[in-house]
Design a protein around this motif. Structure first.
Motif, mmCIF file in Angstrom:
data_model
loop_
_atom_site.group_PDB
_atom_site.id
_atom_site.type_symbol
_atom_site.label_atom_id
_atom_site.label_comp_id
_atom_site.label_asym_id
_atom_site.label_seq_id
_atom_site.Cartn_x
_atom_site.Cartn_y
_atom_site.Cartn_z
ATOM 1 N N GLY A 188 0.798 -1.218 0.000
ATOM 2 C CA GLY A 188 0.000 0.000 0.000
ATOM 3 C C GLY A 188 0.825 1.259 0.000
ATOM 4 N N VAL A 189 0.250 2.316 0.581
ATOM 5 C CA VAL A 189 0.815 3.664 0.463
ATOM 6 C C VAL A 189 2.237 3.756 1.008
ATOM 7 N N ASN A 190 2.461 3.135 2.148
ATOM 8 C CA ASN A 190 3.794 3.209 2.761
ATOM 9 C C ASN A 190 4.623 1.952 2.504
ATOM 10 N N GLY A 191 4.394 1.342 1.363
ATOM 11 C CA GLY A 191 5.057 0.068 1.074
ATOM 12 C C GLY A 191 6.546 0.150 0.821
ATOM 13 N N ALA A 192 7.029 1.326 0.452
ATOM 14 C CA ALA A 192 8.447 1.416 0.074
ATOM 15 C C ALA A 192 9.346 1.116 1.262
ATOM 16 N N PRO A 193 10.385 0.336 1.053
ATOM 17 C CA PRO A 193 11.304 0.005 2.149
ATOM 18 C C PRO A 193 12.212 1.179 2.502
ATOM 19 N N ILE A 194 12.666 1.186 3.742
ATOM 20 C CA ILE A 194 13.679 2.152 4.186
ATOM 21 C C ILE A 194 14.919 1.345 4.551
ATOM 22 N N PRO A 195 16.075 1.684 3.960
ATOM 23 C CA PRO A 195 17.292 0.910 4.240
ATOM 24 C C PRO A 195 17.696 1.016 5.706
ATOM 25 N N SER A 196 18.446 0.059 6.163
ATOM 26 C CA SER A 196 18.973 0.148 7.525
ATOM 27 C C SER A 196 19.841 1.394 7.616
ATOM 28 N N LYS A 197 19.789 2.036 8.771
ATOM 29 C CA LYS A 197 20.378 3.373 8.879
ATOM 30 C C LYS A 197 21.891 3.362 8.935
ATOM 31 N N ASP A 198 22.449 2.263 9.465
ATOM 32 C CA ASP A 198 23.906 2.199 9.449
ATOM 33 C C ASP A 198 24.348 0.757 9.361
ATOM 34 N N LEU A 199 25.629 0.588 9.168
ATOM 35 C CA LEU A 199 26.228 -0.739 9.054
ATOM 36 C C LEU A 199 27.101 -0.962 10.273
ATOM 37 N N HIS A 200 27.324 -2.214 10.606
ATOM 38 C CA HIS A 200 28.269 -2.490 11.684
ATOM 39 C C HIS A 200 29.674 -2.122 11.220
#
Lengths: 529, 529
Positions: free
Chosen positions: B239-251
């Protein structure tokens, strides 16, 4: 809310926050892995539905049935129109006795033994598809592990290893060993001194040795150490001859750089593909049947939608009964339309021009799946392969082994092809008999037992499935930008739902999350009306 | 031969060779993966046993019961002496209602709910342990998948990631991404030009990009690409908010080089640890019970062996009935002794001096396992962890999640510790209550829900198990050289069997392969006599 006692993530964190304070909440969130595992946050909240408000749902696939289930529970008057005589949509299993006619007219009579099946559509469930897992539990659908990742299955490429299948574990161990050795060499020749602190250089060498099974000279070579990852010439045993014999040689770098090797390794690390995965006990259609049980009384089958009209007062759906040949109309305040886009695009609809453009803009993929019933589980008995997938660069794409009834002596069904793209295009152009022959010919390269053990087969070329005209929506970055928000927005009194209205295309979870989002917005609109 | 229709590998290859010629045989062998998967080649061939020849078997663990089963079937007169009131030996499950008293006198009354159990000894079965799989099938022991490798379980180190648990998939993806990026950089700065041909350099860069999820600049960085392996901040939805958000940082690299990361990655590639694995439905002791059913009538329980004498005419075993307090002797032509070495070393035996030295030379490891029953499956409900193992560098070693009854609402038992070496030494020195407290304290670092959800626990410190005095034989390269062939050789009329007489120490398969080898040689000797 259905009778499901587990708190959602949000409920849990709220409860921890209330009872134990912020420090405990933070600790809990940390333990919960920081990042969200799913957009699912429990069943939709549809409180306050107006009495008598009605919704017509088009399609009794998972998205449609979930919408109907939740809307009815909230107080809406719901009806479902379904083209097929069967509910479940692409959630589907072909079993012995089933008859299936594809576009073009070819008919298959499935001859599998009782209990055996091919899942032409979805066949595995990731552990983070929590909407689906939630409703499976709520609707009493039993799940069992789907093995997916099997170190002892094969990697096969016609361009590497002399065209012979090799064990995944051996290819992966040798790839990692070579990568580790090369990186260790780079570090020791100071090539990375600008990137790594002296301390990290030492720790990286230790890590590469332990991960890549390098010896004390930081070399990956024949011996018990590499064999303990890749497999032995003679594995450890008991008694007088118990000592292991290392594998006699390693795969060479040119072979290991074949795309089949690294793409297999990468595949199993994928978000949707990572362990643990599940499948329903008894076939994928157990999920469709579980949903159907909840909304059976709402479904009108054999209903072919011919027109979707709407005005300020409501929606009118015209449809034909494809068995009786009669024409009917169904009126409702709102419509949830889950008809696949390729089919919807051919229906006369009173939708906005942008919505019509969006519907027309998304092509569908045409995967082909082939099930092959074999007399015995030779992959288990002869090759110690229990579940999982062998990948090949042949058009069949893969061979996947059944994840149930391990160790039994009855005939069993292999997934003998999951073809995509060009391979799928070729296979879809063949007769069902030719597809089977192709699967047997290509599969025999991996498993020479194929011809001797083969009993019967069935295939589904999704581009020839009359009620979807394809497997699933194939969005591009460009088409997402241009059309996605239009496609998922309410268009007058109509809202679309299904995997095509999600970012988890081709997965049941996408259909369900899309459905929850669609009916939540429909409900909000209905309250405002 | 028992009633088991699957041909052995050798039988199969022979049959293929006979019917289809050498080319087909070669093709079949190739498909079978070249290297042997197991030293098992079917049940032992013990044809021609002399009428009336007798064997006394010491110990009703798996090795002893298998020896008795096959020897009786071959025509020998067999009797088993077993110290415990229970058959199965280290194949053992602790259940609610069980009472267990360890050395030192501490007694535990296990309070688990019906159906729940702790497997203190073996708890998982590799797919290539074909002797065990064969007899499980022959004896009707149902097996189910043991998940083992779970990308969504945790890696925890007190020295990395701020002491917080991180998802295996994120740690592994970031480790691989860093390794790939560093190696790609080395290749592009020509540091490896002497090792790689220009063609291989290009193919390696493609492989590193695809395997390590590097971007087009061959860098591993925050984005949808790395998130598709390591997990998302917000995963794809509908639906409307279906787009993924990447993880904010990496180890970061310093954390990723913690030994817990690479040792976990290496562990899951290990020969004995690789997927697919199995467990018996209902608890590990279902295997012991399956074996027991075959030889129940041969077992004398509560028999404590006090002396093993032998001469040219036979073997005489002296034993006490530990319940009745009576002393007895059992005479036989031969003896298969499966008594663990630490116990055997304390028994008066007429064995050769080299054999006695061998028996005395092998210390036993002292693992500690702790089962913790929790009110609910919070690891599934809150954290989407279904089966598998979270590793920690704390003394508990790991937390392992039940691989059965997924999604159910009843209490469930976690393996709350599998401690080795120093950790095991510490835990074994504690009271059972202190062990539980330690497991709760250390486990809470990974799962803060522990204290709230805990119901009851049970522990087994193998160094305190009266009938083994340890978990399993700990051979070194040196002791193997000096003593192994002596230990497995027939010593007069006595032959030893068990995991200690194998190269698969600590595994049931080692005990069974050792047993088959021992009785095959015993039979050969008997035929020569």
């Amino acid at each position: 809310m259905d009778n499901f006692p587990a708190p959602t993530r949000r409920q849990l964190l709220t409860a921890i926050g209330k009872t134990a304070g912020v420090a405990a909440l933070y600790q809990a969130m940390t333990a919960l892995g920081h990042a969200a595992e799913s957009q699912f946050d429990g069943p939709p909240n549809l409180q306050g539905a107006k009495k008598g408000a009605s919704v017509v749902v088009l399609g009794a696939g998972l998205a449609g049935m979930l919408a109907a289930y939740e809307l009815r529970k909230a107080g809406y008057k719901v009806t479902i129109l379904e083209y097929q005589a069967r509910a479940g949509g692409r959630n589907w299993s072909l079993r012995g006795g089933d008859k299936y006619t594809e576009l073009g007219g070819a008919t298959q009579n499935v001859a599998f033994a009782p209990g055996n099946y091919l899942n032409p559509g979805p066949w595995r469930i990731p552990h983070h598809h929590r909407t689906l897992l939630h409703y499976c539990k709520a609707f009493g659908v039993a799940l069992e592990p789907f093995v997916q990742f099997n170190h002892n299955a094969y990697v096969h490429s016609t361009d590497a290893f002399g065209g012979k299948p090799v064990r995944y574990k051996a290819a992966a161990a040798d790839f990692e060993g070579n990568v580790a050795e090369l990186l260790a060499k780079s570090i020791n020749t100071k090539a990375l001194d600008d990137r790594l602190t002296p301390a990290d250089r030492d720790r990286m060498l230790t890590a590469l040795k332990g991960w890549g099974m390098l010896d004390d000279d930081l070399v990956y070579k024949v011996g018990l150490r590499s064999s303990s990852h890749r497999g032995f010439e003679r594995p450890p045993g008991g008694g007088v001859n118990g000592a292991p014999i290392p594998s006699k040689d390693l795969h060479g770098l040119p072979d290991l750089l074949d795309p089949q090797v690294w793409s297999s390794m990468s595949f199993f690390m994928g978000h949707e593909m990572a362990t643990t995965m599940f499948q329903p006990v008894g076939g994928m259609d157990m999920i469709g049947k579980g949903f159907q049980k909840q909304v059976k009384d709402l479904i009108t089958h054999n209903a072919k939608v011919t027109k979707i009209a709407q005005d300020a007062n409501g929606v009118t759906v015209s449809w034909q009964d494809v068995v009786k040949g009669t024409a009917s109309e169904t009126k409702a305040d709102y419509c949830v339309c889950t008809i696949p886009l390729g089919v919807l695009n051919q229906i006369d609809t009173q939708l906005s021009a942008p919505m019509k453009s969006a519907i027309a803009a998304v092509p569908y993929s045409g995967q082909v799946k082939i099930g092959l019933e074999m007399k015995r589980r030779f992959w288990e008995e002869d090759e110690a392969i229990y579940g999982g997938i062998s990948f090949t660069n042949q058009e069949i794409g893969l061979v996947s082994y059944p994840n149930n009834a391990f160790f039994t002596d009855k005939p069993a069904v292999l997934l003998g092809a999951f073809a995509r793209d060009v391979g799928a295009y070729h296979l879809a152009g063949m007769t069902p008999e030719e597809r089977i022959e192709t699967a047997l010919a290509q599969g025999s390269v991996i498993h020479p037992q194929y011809r001797k053990e083969y009993l019967s087969g069935a295939s589904v070329a999704w581009s020839r499935v009359p009620w979807t005209l394809g497997c699933c929506a194939r969005w591009t970055e460009e088409s997402r930008k241009q059309h996605y928000q239009t496609l998922v927005a309410m268009d007058g009194r109509v809202v679309l739902a299904g995997e095509h209205a999600s970012y988890i295309g081709c997965w049941m979870e996408g259909a369900l999350l899309s459905s929850i989002d669609a009916i939540t917005r429909l409900h909000k609109r209905a309250l405002e009306a």
